[in-house]
Design an enzyme around this catalytic site. Sequence first.
Site, PDB file in Angstrom:
ATOM      1  N   GLU A  61       0.879  -1.166   0.000  1.00  0.00           N
ATOM      2  CA  GLU A  61       0.000   0.000   0.000  1.00  0.00           C
ATOM      3  C   GLU A  61       0.913   1.211   0.000  1.00  0.00           C
ATOM      4  O   GLU A  61       1.840   1.274   0.811  1.00  0.00           O
ATOM      5  CB  GLU A  61      -0.801   0.027   1.306  1.00  0.00           C
ATOM      6  CG  GLU A  61      -2.150  -0.619   1.254  1.00  0.00           C
ATOM      7  CD  GLU A  61      -2.837  -0.511   2.607  1.00  0.00           C
ATOM      8  OE1 GLU A  61      -3.489   0.510   2.846  1.00  0.00           O
ATOM      9  OE2 GLU A  61      -2.688  -1.454   3.409  1.00  0.00           O
ATOM     10  N   ARG A 296       6.097 -13.279   9.334  1.00  0.00           N
ATOM     11  CA  ARG A 296       6.646 -11.953   9.077  1.00  0.00           C
ATOM     12  C   ARG A 296       7.979 -11.819   9.800  1.00  0.00           C
ATOM     13  O   ARG A 296       8.271 -12.575  10.730  1.00  0.00           O
ATOM     14  CB  ARG A 296       5.664 -10.851   9.480  1.00  0.00           C
ATOM     15  CG  ARG A 296       5.321 -10.811  10.953  1.00  0.00           C
ATOM     16  CD  ARG A 296       4.233  -9.758  11.230  1.00  0.00           C
ATOM     17  NE  ARG A 296       4.715  -8.412  11.035  1.00  0.00           N
ATOM     18  CZ  ARG A 296       4.178  -7.541  10.174  1.00  0.00           C
ATOM     19  NH1 ARG A 296       3.159  -7.894   9.430  1.00  0.00           N
ATOM     20  NH2 ARG A 296       4.649  -6.329  10.061  1.00  0.00           N
ATOM     21  N   LYS A 306       4.890   0.382   9.927  1.00  0.00           N
ATOM     22  CA  LYS A 306       4.964   1.640   9.200  1.00  0.00           C
ATOM     23  C   LYS A 306       4.448   2.793  10.050  1.00  0.00           C
ATOM     24  O   LYS A 306       5.016   3.877  10.051  1.00  0.00           O
ATOM     25  CB  LYS A 306       4.088   1.554   7.949  1.00  0.00           C
ATOM     26  CG  LYS A 306       4.773   1.047   6.717  1.00  0.00           C
ATOM     27  CD  LYS A 306       3.804   1.222   5.541  1.00  0.00           C
ATOM     28  CE  LYS A 306       3.822   0.019   4.625  1.00  0.00           C
ATOM     29  NZ  LYS A 306       2.614  -0.107   3.824  1.00  0.00           N
TER      30      LYS A 306
HETATM   31  P1  ATP Z   1       2.897  -2.380   8.018  1.00  0.00           P
HETATM   32  O1  ATP Z   1       2.073  -3.182   8.972  1.00  0.00           O
HETATM   33  O2  ATP Z   1       4.284  -2.118   8.467  1.00  0.00           O
HETATM   34  O3  ATP Z   1       2.200  -1.147   7.529  1.00  0.00           O
HETATM   35  P2  ATP Z   1       1.880  -3.779   5.801  1.00  0.00           P
HETATM   36  O4  ATP Z   1       1.829  -5.250   5.759  1.00  0.00           O
HETATM   37  O5  ATP Z   1       0.620  -3.109   6.095  1.00  0.00           O
HETATM   38  O6  ATP Z   1       3.062  -3.329   6.754  1.00  0.00           O
HETATM   39  P3  ATP Z   1       1.992  -3.496   2.988  1.00  0.00           P
HETATM   40  O7  ATP Z   1       2.343  -2.304   2.217  1.00  0.00           O
HETATM   41  O8  ATP Z   1       0.594  -4.003   2.931  1.00  0.00           O
HETATM   42  O9  ATP Z   1       2.423  -3.175   4.459  1.00  0.00           O
HETATM   43  O10 ATP Z   1       3.013  -4.687   2.707  1.00  0.00           O
HETATM   44  C1  ATP Z   1       3.406  -5.133   1.445  1.00  0.00           C
HETATM   45  C2  ATP Z   1       3.884  -6.556   1.555  1.00  0.00           C
HETATM   46  O11 ATP Z   1       4.952  -6.675   2.478  1.00  0.00           O
HETATM   47  C3  ATP Z   1       2.770  -7.465   2.030  1.00  0.00           C
HETATM   48  O12 ATP Z   1       2.722  -8.595   1.184  1.00  0.00           O
HETATM   49  C4  ATP Z   1       3.172  -7.825   3.419  1.00  0.00           C
HETATM   50  O13 ATP Z   1       2.733  -9.108   3.773  1.00  0.00           O
HETATM   51  C5  ATP Z   1       4.696  -7.726   3.394  1.00  0.00           C
HETATM   52  N1  ATP Z   1       5.234  -7.410   4.716  1.00  0.00           N
HETATM   53  C6  ATP Z   1       4.939  -6.342   5.469  1.00  0.00           C
HETATM   54  N2  ATP Z   1       5.597  -6.393   6.658  1.00  0.00           N
HETATM   55  C7  ATP Z   1       6.338  -7.527   6.637  1.00  0.00           C
HETATM   56  C8  ATP Z   1       7.244  -8.159   7.568  1.00  0.00           C
HETATM   57  N3  ATP Z   1       7.522  -7.628   8.766  1.00  0.00           N
HETATM   58  N4  ATP Z   1       7.835  -9.329   7.198  1.00  0.00           N
HETATM   59  C9  ATP Z   1       7.578  -9.854   5.993  1.00  0.00           C
HETATM   60  N5  ATP Z   1       6.734  -9.334   5.083  1.00  0.00           N
HETATM   61  C10 ATP Z   1       6.113  -8.178   5.389  1.00  0.00           C
HETATM   62 MG    MG Z   2      -1.044  -3.928   4.731  1.00  0.00          MG
END
Ligand code: ATP
Ligand code: MG
Length: 601
Positions: A61, A296, A306
């Site tokens: 996102e 994760r 984030k």
């Molecule tokens: P955050 O919770 O930090 O905002 P998010 O998962 O909401 O992270 P996205 O932009 O949706 O952020 O993530 C893009 C991709 O990165 C998704 O496929 C997500 O599963 C992966 N991802 C995010 N955080 C991690 C992590 N700590 N370890 C592995 N993969 C991750």
């Molecule tokens: Mg997300």
Amino acid sequence: MTAAPDKELSKPSNFLRQIIERDLEQGTYAQRHWAGQPADAATHEQGVPDPAKIRTRFPPEPNGYLHVGHAKSICLNFGLAQDYGGVCHMRFDDTNPEKEDQEYVDSILDAVKWLGFGWDANGTSHYYHASDYFDFMYRAAEYLIEAGLAYVDEQTAEEMRHNRGDFGKPGTDSPYRSRSIDESLQRFRDMRDGKLADGAAVLRAKIDMASPNINMRDPAIYRIRRATHHNTGDKWCIYPMYTYAHPIEDALENITHSLCTLEFEDQRPFYDWLLDRLSEGGLINKPHPRQYEFARLNLTYVITSKRKLKQLVDDEHVSGWDDPRMPTIVGLRRRGYTPESIQLFAERIGVTKSDSWIDYGTLDQALRDDLDPKAARAMAVLDPVKLIITNWDQLMEDAGHAAFDGLYLDDCSAPVHPHDESRGVRNFKFGKELWIERSDYEDVPPKGYNRLFPGNKVRLKYGHVIECQGAVRDETGQVVSVLADLVPDTKSGTPGASAIKVKGVITWVAVADALKAEVRLYDRLFAVPQPDTTEKDFLEELNPDSLKVVTAYVEPSLASAKGDEKFQFERHGYFVADRKDHAEGKPVFNRVAGMKDSWGK
Ligand code: ATP
Ligand code: MG
């Protein structure tokens, strides 16, 4: 020339590789067609046999800067596609009608490229926006209604929550669940046409209100939200829910293996339900994508959320998203981590199905392993105190050397890299006054101390053996200078230099030609290994000593250092010329990692 070792063979297997290998062996996706771009079933059918053996995607996102957890996901998705003759799609998941921030979009694309990956393959740029699929998503929603698989629910949010039940209690059917297909279709069009207020109704999949999996209890798939979307403007006042949108995005893009983190495991039954229904209806390509979950990344001493990283920036606990202490990709880059070290790290931590914390030291070890064979060596004194060679001038005079500007200087050299002669040598001076580390002198040596103390002999690396006389202190007791005599005929690289055996070797630079440099010594961002896991406010767990700035003296070869260039400062570890602040005549170096793991100590 010997052949390069097969990179594939050195990569450890994991459950995802096994799944992909099995699918390739069985030809699970071999019959699918590809229209040259994301498309519905009919359009893909007219395309060519899919040239990609597998398709994965990285779907962020655009609402923040990527962090080391995303790096794991990037390495995984792009890496697997690379290894198995596939392609990985770069997809912005912009189904939320929030303003897309161009700053975030740019930084995300930049991060993926910097890590060494791209989305051009088979002559196509696989760069997509989920919002481009809104028309299809709407069409699919009408199909579900027509097939009796979705209905418009007009209960209040409160009623809906109440009727959903909980883990121990099955849900209760909404009174709207049994309304006719025609009525639902009409109401859904009313939603679309702006005839209903925000929140007045939702479209729900009709599955099973008694399902033990709460996600299967008629999940909402469309909601009303009057908001301008950066891509589709005011065309829509209804938007698909993430759980509905994501499987469709995957299906239209012909994704084969849709990898996500473990928290989506409970969503998988709905993912499959939806795609099964849509492929039965002939809307999407078959066989449809499969979702697989992996743990994760949690990295000790940092956080990977984030939202919380944004708080650190907004509240000025760090200097910005690219502060070298930040676990963001821009932060890691500025700190001096290399793309190769991050890839190596991702490979070493592997993928598993259970959550755990990875020791930060693992990242540093990957950095050392990457830089050790590459980084030029240099000497630097981070906590300088003067060493005076008391007999130097006399020795030089006796040998008939000439003084320049009253100084007797001698030339010394050292290899740029100890294991690669072809990289040549670094040259620097030796003189009466040198800078050494303050910790390299003790009046009374602690047990096992082999460096300077009265009467002890040590070698000045690439220079001479000296015998320590003692030190001069100021009125506060602080050492101002250390005194020593040079032992003649011990210059490194000259015949007989090693006749005198010493236990200690210390690094140094000459006062005459050393450069003054700002060195930023970074330490853990948080004082506790697992921040943000207790009741405590994570801000209280910040390490107050995460940055120490010192004025150091470094050898003259570093005058030509370019921003972002990495070095091994002998004895001290790996350093990088800061990509923002370093300039010719005003050197600034960041410590990336020490020579040895000190994270656990
Ligand atoms: P955050 O919770 O930090 O905002 P998010 O998962 O909401 O992270 P996205 O932009 O949706 O952020 O993530 C893009 C991709 O990165 C998704 O496929 C997500 O599963 C992966 N991802 C995010 N955080 C991690 C992590 N700590 N370890 C592995 N993969 C991750
Ligand atoms: Mg997300």
